[in-house]
Design an enzyme around this catalytic site. Structure first.
Site, PDB file in Angstrom:
ATOM      1  N   ALA A  65       0.852  -1.193   0.000  1.00 56.08           N
ATOM      2  CA  ALA A  65       0.000   0.000   0.000  1.00 56.08           C
ATOM      3  C   ALA A  65       0.883   1.237   0.000  1.00 56.08           C
ATOM      4  O   ALA A  65       2.075   1.175   0.297  1.00 56.08           O
ATOM      5  CB  ALA A  65      -0.907  -0.006   1.224  1.00 56.08           C
TER       6      ALA A  65
ATOM      7  N   GLU B  19      -2.463  -9.335  -0.640  1.00 54.41           N
ATOM      8  CA  GLU B  19      -3.890  -9.390  -0.306  1.00 54.41           C
ATOM      9  C   GLU B  19      -4.744  -9.293  -1.578  1.00 54.41           C
ATOM     10  O   GLU B  19      -5.773  -9.956  -1.693  1.00 54.41           O
ATOM     11  CB  GLU B  19      -4.237  -8.272   0.678  1.00 54.41           C
ATOM     12  CG  GLU B  19      -3.654  -8.540   2.066  1.00 54.41           C
ATOM     13  CD  GLU B  19      -3.839  -7.379   3.026  1.00 54.41           C
ATOM     14  OE1 GLU B  19      -4.421  -7.584   4.108  1.00 54.41           O
ATOM     15  OE2 GLU B  19      -3.392  -6.260   2.697  1.00 54.41           O
TER      16      GLU B  19
END
Length: 260
Positions: free
Chosen positions: A66, A115
């Protein structure tokens, strides 16, 4: 549709979505997550798309994580809201699509990148891929489903070790763990993913969508997967695909599924 952070192309029944932030190692920021949602939704409702492949641009990374700069100063409430919105908008959204999604993992798939790959229905990796959930090294935990999907895929003990050590595993270990389905060279990654996609496309789109729903139901709290399977099995009988599939079998010919 025009995007700033991703590319989307269609060919031979397959929509390929490429995260295109190579200078940031394709890190996921809010804008990229939003664009990915739009691209996946558009592909899912596109009548000619039967398979979706997601990958990263360049040779270094699928998604290296991220964009930490966006949330480094968040409060606990803001952090929870970030995770909730991301899961709803992208990760859970992908997992529950009726169109099968293949992650073509090239290079680093870390944090939110792993993820994202785990939210897809299955994964193909290049032999230079490195995967991990390093969030605890930053004083936080995976927030886009990593603590749930990783144990489902590789088992509780291995998942605990990967999360708590914040370490990376290579493609061959990921294959041994069951985290990825296939490993190939970087050069052949998309070709293999497309080849698998074409095999999927030989079958009934309706049945594939129902199979995804039934398999996912077995991993949802408070949902009886067997009950969902029975209902989905019955629903297939009302489809034109079922009529075509059984007729083609009895007539000893290849089925031409209408997808409805």
């Amino acid at each position: 549709m025009s995007y700033n952070n991703i590319l989307s192309s269609f060919k031979n029944g397959i929509t390929t979505i490429t995260i295109n932030r190579p200078k940031k190692l394709n890190a996921l920021n809010k804008a990229t997550i939003s664009e990915l949602h739009e691209a996946f939704n558009a592909a899912n409702i596109h009548k000619e798309t039967q398979v979706i492949i997601v990958t990263g641009s360049g040779e270094k990374a699928f998604v290296a994580g991220a964009d930490i700069s966006e949330f480094a100063n968040f409060s606990g409430e803001e952090g929870a809201e970030l995770a909730q919105k991301g899961q709803d908008l992208l990760f859970n959204f992908i997992e529950n699509l009726n169109t099968p999604v293949i992650a073509a993992v090239n290079g680093f798939a870390l944090g939110g990148g792993l993820e994202l790959a785990m939210a897809c229905h299955f994964r193909v990796a290049s032999d230079n891929a490195k995967m991990g959930l390093p969030e605890v090294s930053l004083g936080v935990i995976p927030g886009y489903g990593g603590t749930q999907r990783l144990p489902q895929l590789i088992g509780k003990g291995r998942a605990m070790e990967m999360i708590m050590t914040a370490g990376m595993i290579d493609a061959n270990k990921a294959l041994n763990y069951g985290l990825v389905n296939h490993v190939t060279t970087q050069e052949e990654l998309l070709n293999l993913s497309e080849s698998i996609g074409l095999k999927v496309m030989r079958n009934s789109p309706v049945a594939i969508g129902k199979a995804i729903e039934a398999v996912n139901a077995g991993f949802k709290s408070g949902v009886n997967g067997f009950t969902k399977e029975i209902a989905s099995f019955g629903a297939c009988f009302d489809s034109d695909d079922f009529k075509e599939g059984t007729t083609a079998f009895l007539e000893k010919r290849k089925a031409n599924f209408p997808g409805k």
